[in-house]
Design a protein around this motif. Structure first.
Motif, PDB file in Angstrom:
ATOM      1  N   ALA A 208       0.846  -1.192   0.000  1.00  0.00           N
ATOM      2  CA  ALA A 208       0.000   0.000   0.000  1.00  0.00           C
ATOM      3  C   ALA A 208       0.879   1.238   0.000  1.00  0.00           C
ATOM      4  N   ASP A 209       0.628   2.114  -0.954  1.00  0.00           N
ATOM      5  CA  ASP A 209       1.354   3.391  -1.045  1.00  0.00           C
ATOM      6  C   ASP A 209       0.338   4.509  -0.911  1.00  0.00           C
ATOM      7  N   ASP A 210       0.394   5.227   0.220  1.00  0.00           N
ATOM      8  CA  ASP A 210      -0.593   6.289   0.435  1.00  0.00           C
ATOM      9  C   ASP A 210      -0.072   7.665   0.021  1.00  0.00           C
ATOM     10  N   ALA A 211       0.959   7.703  -0.827  1.00  0.00           N
ATOM     11  CA  ALA A 211       1.469   8.988  -1.324  1.00  0.00           C
ATOM     12  C   ALA A 211       0.390   9.827  -2.007  1.00  0.00           C
ATOM     13  N   PRO A 212      -0.547   9.215  -2.763  1.00  0.00           N
ATOM     14  CA  PRO A 212      -1.572  10.052  -3.403  1.00  0.00           C
ATOM     15  C   PRO A 212      -2.610  10.618  -2.445  1.00  0.00           C
ATOM     16  N   VAL A 213      -2.670  10.080  -1.220  1.00  0.00           N
ATOM     17  CA  VAL A 213      -3.737  10.450  -0.297  1.00  0.00           C
ATOM     18  C   VAL A 213      -3.426  11.788   0.360  1.00  0.00           C
ATOM     19  N   GLN A 214      -4.449  12.642   0.450  1.00  0.00           N
ATOM     20  CA  GLN A 214      -4.245  13.949   1.083  1.00  0.00           C
ATOM     21  C   GLN A 214      -3.886  13.785   2.554  1.00  0.00           C
ATOM     22  N   ARG A 215      -3.138  14.749   3.072  1.00  0.00           N
ATOM     23  CA  ARG A 215      -2.712  14.727   4.482  1.00  0.00           C
ATOM     24  C   ARG A 215      -3.550  15.683   5.308  1.00  0.00           C
ATOM     25  N   TRP A 216      -3.996  15.161   6.456  1.00  0.00           N
ATOM     26  CA  TRP A 216      -4.681  15.965   7.445  1.00  0.00           C
ATOM     27  C   TRP A 216      -3.871  15.936   8.732  1.00  0.00           C
ATOM     28  N   TYR A 233      -5.710  10.782   4.948  1.00  0.00           N
ATOM     29  CA  TYR A 233      -7.157  10.561   5.032  1.00  0.00           C
ATOM     30  C   TYR A 233      -7.781  10.698   3.645  1.00  0.00           C
ATOM     31  N   PRO A 234      -8.317   9.602   3.090  1.00  0.00           N
ATOM     32  CA  PRO A 234      -8.919   9.645   1.751  1.00  0.00           C
ATOM     33  C   PRO A 234     -10.376  10.082   1.801  1.00  0.00           C
ATOM     34  N   ALA A 235     -10.619  11.370   1.819  1.00  0.00           N
ATOM     35  CA  ALA A 235     -11.984  11.873   1.874  1.00  0.00           C
ATOM     36  C   ALA A 235     -12.685  11.649   0.540  1.00  0.00           C
ATOM     37  N   ALA A 236     -14.007  11.667   0.578  1.00  0.00           N
ATOM     38  CA  ALA A 236     -14.821  11.398  -0.607  1.00  0.00           C
ATOM     39  C   ALA A 236     -14.362  12.229  -1.793  1.00  0.00           C
ATOM     40  N   GLY A 237     -14.210  11.569  -2.930  1.00  0.00           N
ATOM     41  CA  GLY A 237     -13.829  12.243  -4.159  1.00  0.00           C
ATOM     42  C   GLY A 237     -12.351  12.513  -4.305  1.00  0.00           C
ATOM     43  N   THR A 238     -11.540  12.131  -3.315  1.00  0.00           N
ATOM     44  CA  THR A 238     -10.095  12.365  -3.376  1.00  0.00           C
ATOM     45  C   THR A 238      -9.377  11.036  -3.600  1.00  0.00           C
ATOM     46  N   PRO A 239      -8.067  11.060  -3.931  1.00  0.00           N
ATOM     47  CA  PRO A 239      -7.354   9.812  -4.237  1.00  0.00           C
ATOM     48  C   PRO A 239      -7.247   8.870  -3.043  1.00  0.00           C
ATOM     49  N   ASN A 240      -7.308   7.579  -3.350  1.00  0.00           N
ATOM     50  CA  ASN A 240      -7.052   6.512  -2.380  1.00  0.00           C
ATOM     51  C   ASN A 240      -5.586   6.107  -2.420  1.00  0.00           C
ATOM     52  N   ALA A 241      -5.195   5.279  -1.472  1.00  0.00           N
ATOM     53  CA  ALA A 241      -3.884   4.647  -1.540  1.00  0.00           C
ATOM     54  C   ALA A 241      -3.834   3.716  -2.748  1.00  0.00           C
ATOM     55  N   GLU A 242      -2.653   3.570  -3.313  1.00  0.00           N
ATOM     56  CA  GLU A 242      -2.451   2.620  -4.401  1.00  0.00           C
ATOM     57  C   GLU A 242      -2.084   1.268  -3.793  1.00  0.00           C
ATOM     58  N   VAL A 243      -2.897   0.261  -4.099  1.00  0.00           N
ATOM     59  CA  VAL A 243      -2.716  -1.063  -3.510  1.00  0.00           C
ATOM     60  C   VAL A 243      -2.398  -2.071  -4.606  1.00  0.00           C
ATOM     61  N   THR A 244      -1.299  -2.774  -4.436  1.00  0.00           N
ATOM     62  CA  THR A 244      -0.928  -3.868  -5.327  1.00  0.00           C
ATOM     63  C   THR A 244      -0.739  -5.128  -4.506  1.00  0.00           C
ATOM     64  N   LEU A 245      -0.687  -6.276  -5.185  1.00  0.00           N
ATOM     65  CA  LEU A 245      -0.559  -7.554  -4.496  1.00  0.00           C
ATOM     66  C   LEU A 245       0.595  -8.327  -5.119  1.00  0.00           C
ATOM     67  N   HIS A 246       1.399  -8.984  -4.269  1.00  0.00           N
ATOM     68  CA  HIS A 246       2.614  -9.639  -4.736  1.00  0.00           C
ATOM     69  C   HIS A 246       2.725 -11.036  -4.147  1.00  0.00           C
ATOM     70  N   LEU A 247       3.140 -11.984  -4.993  1.00  0.00           N
ATOM     71  CA  LEU A 247       3.510 -13.317  -4.547  1.00  0.00           C
ATOM     72  C   LEU A 247       4.969 -13.313  -4.159  1.00  0.00           C
ATOM     73  N   MET A 248       5.285 -13.804  -2.969  1.00  0.00           N
ATOM     74  CA  MET A 248       6.665 -13.806  -2.489  1.00  0.00           C
ATOM     75  C   MET A 248       7.055 -15.191  -2.021  1.00  0.00           C
ATOM     76  N   ASP A 249       8.209 -15.655  -2.480  1.00  0.00           N
ATOM     77  CA  ASP A 249       8.727 -16.954  -2.049  1.00  0.00           C
ATOM     78  C   ASP A 249       9.352 -16.825  -0.667  1.00  0.00           C
ATOM     79  N   LEU A 250       9.064 -17.804   0.179  1.00  0.00           N
ATOM     80  CA  LEU A 250       9.656 -17.796   1.506  1.00  0.00           C
ATOM     81  C   LEU A 250      11.174 -17.964   1.424  1.00  0.00           C
ATOM     82  N   GLU A 251      11.619 -18.880   0.599  1.00  0.00           N
ATOM     83  CA  GLU A 251      13.050 -19.095   0.408  1.00  0.00           C
ATOM     84  C   GLU A 251      13.496 -18.361  -0.850  1.00  0.00           C
TER      85      GLU A 251
END
Length: 732
Positions: A208-216, A233-251
């Motif tokens: 999760a990268d909340d760089a686009p989200v406005q700061r309060w 704080y992502p108020a209505a109509g403003t940008p959300n955090a950018e969320v991606t999903l990753h597969l990671m090997d334990l070893e």
């Protein structure tokens, strides 16, 4: 000096302390793991096990022993997690187990502990701190956790820390790995940010990268020397955090990004990974009218659509689904309409692949467990008009192959119930109207001859140390008005017919995801205390509240203000035909959405409501978060008229309100540290009221968040509210 109800209610955290909770049943059905504090006033939860065969219980982890008597310290990340889940207690407030329920991990005061559940011992694992959300691998050999936004892993038997390592480190201060972003935790009920593979060799990890989200900034005016907290704080109509999903090997740490159309479906709402099939994702469009259930190809990260949902209003999220059944069927909950069913109602049903497992008779709430050949789920009787009595939630079991669902109950009568299951053991937690508290019954289930879904046999009860309330209540649960609005009515103890009409206190939540009219004794205790101060107390679950039908919930779309307020008025007037309600003296109180509804009532309908207490109210929906607000109101850019029509600021300035209408007493209460409904809501409403020359009172709570957990504050809040209402309504 005798204990008063406000004192007891506050010091027991609404009678939840000492009650067992958070149950996990071992897959062989021999052990139940749970949390419970040592008494009804002890904040610190311990980790316990219950042996099903002998009925004996033993504490596995005692926070006082593990910390050597030192006070518990919470990191900002842990405080945020607890605020999102409304967790106000202490000690072991959450845990996770391996697949065999032999081991359990938990964070305490920012440190990682590992418990051997059979032996009843606990040890500290040496890791960087502060630790957040530790979870063992299914095979119990490793534990993954988050520290400083980094996803890390350590060997479960490592007492020296030599195996501890980072799997994913944030690239900047705005990035975290393995944690749920704000709207996922606050509004989607997704509190997790990583998931182990069933083979314990890989993880799915949310970035999760909340760089686009406005700061309060959340300040503490009572302590001007302290720096304000900077929050995203992502108020209505403003940008959300950018969320991606990753597969990671334990070893080896190899990483593969999971790919889907994130521009069209930015919300990662659910993740499921079990041995029954490939990983499952549920992703939503921003307007929440479209959702895809995706499978993940673990070799490449590519995704494929296995199911698609669309709804012209919105799609609800449900606990426990989507998920695979052992045979490969996709278990999910859907909203449907049937022939002859009113278009505005609909039904919420359980599906397994193409098979529909429930009829419109049951309104499915959540999936609790999926067994080899059946599904355990919670449900209410479907449809407001078809319910014999409002407020009941039961636990049901239905075969995956089809058949009539069977209700599981440990006793007769209306219930509010939930359950956990493993092997042939089921823990059924149920509350009733006529008994304080709840009972956690241990049942053994066996298949009966002839294909019956199973017969539960109560064997034991897990002990509760919760205090018995100093008062009791006997609410009447009814349907009110032409819409048959579910309502609870509570009269003063000892009230007799002929004593005359009573001033009324409406006590609603009245909005999405908040059901007040329930078949549970303790849910109505505060109402009884207010009633004993000289009121008839009414809680009404109007349109928009959960548990009755999809159409009932979705009737508030783009019109949350008028619809929810109209139903409070309808319920009040209809109940006056059968109960001693003095409609010339009507007060209303509420918190959060209930606070919004209370302030709305006296500003928009002063002909009906004569005083209001509004706690932590949303006053301008432009200041509330994206996932919740946009579901009901759209966006400020596309639907500005909706935001204008639902704003309390508009009413405060007399726009659209009769300037000759009477002004009603209004008490606004707000925690200055609230990062969910920020105090700006109350301050802006107060400024608008002042500018319009409208009288009101404001009670600021220093250091208090959206939930008032301090016992003294909680106690005095009840006393101050009843004092204000008595003065305002002329109650002796």
């Amino acid at each position: 000096m005798a204990t008063t109800f406000p004192q007891q209610h506050a010091r027991t955290h609404r009678f939840t302390l000492g009650a067992p909770r958070a149950f996990t049943v071992s897959p062989d059905g021999t052990r139940v793991v749970f949390l419970r504090s040592r008494s009804g006033t002890d904040l610190a939860h311990l980790l316990w096990t219950h042996d099903v065969a002998s009925g004996t219980e033993q504490p596995v982890a005692d926070p006082r022993t593990l910390l050597g008597g030192a006070p518990e310290e919470l990191s900002p990340e842990e405080r945020a997690r607890r605020e999102r889940s409304r967790e106000g207690t202490a000690g072991v407030v959450g845990y996770a187990t391996d697949s065999s329920v032999e081991l359990a991990s938990f964070a305490l005061s920012g440190r990682l502990f590992m418990a051997e559940l059979r032996a009843g011992t606990t040890r500290l694992l040496p890791t960087p701190t502060p630790v957040v959300d530790p979870r063992p691998a299914p095979d119990g050999r490793h534990v993954a956790y988050v520290a400083g936004g980094t996803l890390r892993v350590i060997g479960a038997a490592d007492e020296e820390g030599g195996t501890d390592r980072a799997l994913a480190e944030p690239e900047s201060e705005t990035v975290t790995y393995g944690l749920a972003e704000f709207v996922a935790a606050e509004e989607m009920s997704r509190t997790r940010g990583f998931w182990w593979s069933p083979d314990s060799d890989r993880l799915l990890v949310a970035r999760a990268d909340d760089a686009p989200v406005q700061r309060w900034w959340i300040a503490d005016p009572a302590n001007p020397e302290a720096e304000p907290s900077r929050v995203a704080y992502p108020a209505a109509g403003t940008p959300n955090a950018e969320v991606t999903l990753h597969l990671m090997d334990l070893e080896g740490g190899a990483r593969t990004e999971v790919v889907w159309d994130r521009e069209r479906y930015p919300y990662l709402a659910r993740v499921h990974w079990s041995s029954a099939g490939p990983p499952l994702l549920l992703v939503q469009s921003r307007d929440q009218r479209e959702a895809l259930c995706l499978t993940v190809e673990t070799a490449t990260g590519a995704t494929s659509v296995v199911h698609e949902d669309k709804d012209p209003i919105w799609l609800e999220l449900f606990g426990g689904v989507p998920a695979w059944a052992p045979g490969g069927d996709l278990v999910r909950v859907e909203d449907v309409r049937e022939n002859g069913m009113p278009e505005a109602e609909g039904a919420r049903v359980l599906m397994a692949g193409a098979r529909r497992l429930t009829s419109a008779r049951l309104h499915v709430r959540s999936v609790l467990d999926i067994g080899p050949d059946d599904v355990l789920f919670s449900a209410s009787e479907g449809g407001v008009s078809r319910r014999s009595a409002p407020g009941e939630v039961g636990v049901y079991r239905v075969r995956l192959a089809g058949g009539e669902p069977v209700r599981i109950a440990a006793e007769e009568g209306p219930h509010l119930a939930s359950a956990a299951r493993g092997g042939g053991t089921l823990v059924l937690v149920s509350a009733t109207l006529d008994r304080p508290g709840s009972t956690a019954a241990v049942l053994r289930t066996v298949d009966a001859a002839g294909g019956d879904p199973g017969v539960p046999h109560p064997t034991d009860v897990i002990t509760s140390y919760a205090e018995t309330p100093v008062l009791t209540t006997a609410p009447e649960l009814v349907h009110a008005g032409k819409r048959e609005i579910p309502a609870a009515v509570v009269l003063p103890t000892g009230y007799r017919e002929g004593d005359g009409p009573l001033p009324v206190l409406m006590d609603p939540y009245g909005g999405p995801h908040g059901q007040r009219v329930v078949a549970a004794h303790n849910a109505h205790l505060t109402a009884q205390w207010f009633a004993d101060q000289g009121f008839a107390v009414v809680a009404a679950d109007g349109r928009g509240t959960p548990g009755y039908s999809p159409g009932w919930e979705k009737a508030v779309s783009r019109d949350i203000a008028d619809v929810t307020l109209d139903d409070q008025v309808e319920a009040l007037r209809a109940l006056a035909d059968d109960f001693p309600l003095d409609l010339t003296r009507v007060g209303i109180r509420g918190w959060s959405y209930g606070g919004y509804l209370s302030a709305l009532a006296v500003l928009r309908r002063p002909d009906v409501f004569h005083a209001a207490v509004a706690g932590a109210p949303v006053t301008d929906w432009r200041l509330y978060d994206t996932h919740y607000t946009e579901r009901y109101c759209g966006t400020p850019q596309d639907d500005p008229e909706v935001y204008e029509a639902t704003s309390l600021i508009t009413d405060a300035g007399l726009s659209g309100v009769d300037p000759e209408a009477p002004q009603r007493p209004l008490l606004l209460i707000h925690g200055l540290a609230d990062d969910n409904v920020v105090v700006a809501h109350t301050l802006r409403l107060s400024s608008a009221l002042l500018a319009a020359g409208r009288q009101h009172e404001v009670l600021p709570l220093s250091g208090v968040t959206h939930m008032a957990t301090d016992a003294q504050v909680a106690e005095n809040l009840l006393l101050l509210q009843v004092g204000f209402l008595k003065r305002s309504l002329g109650v002796e």
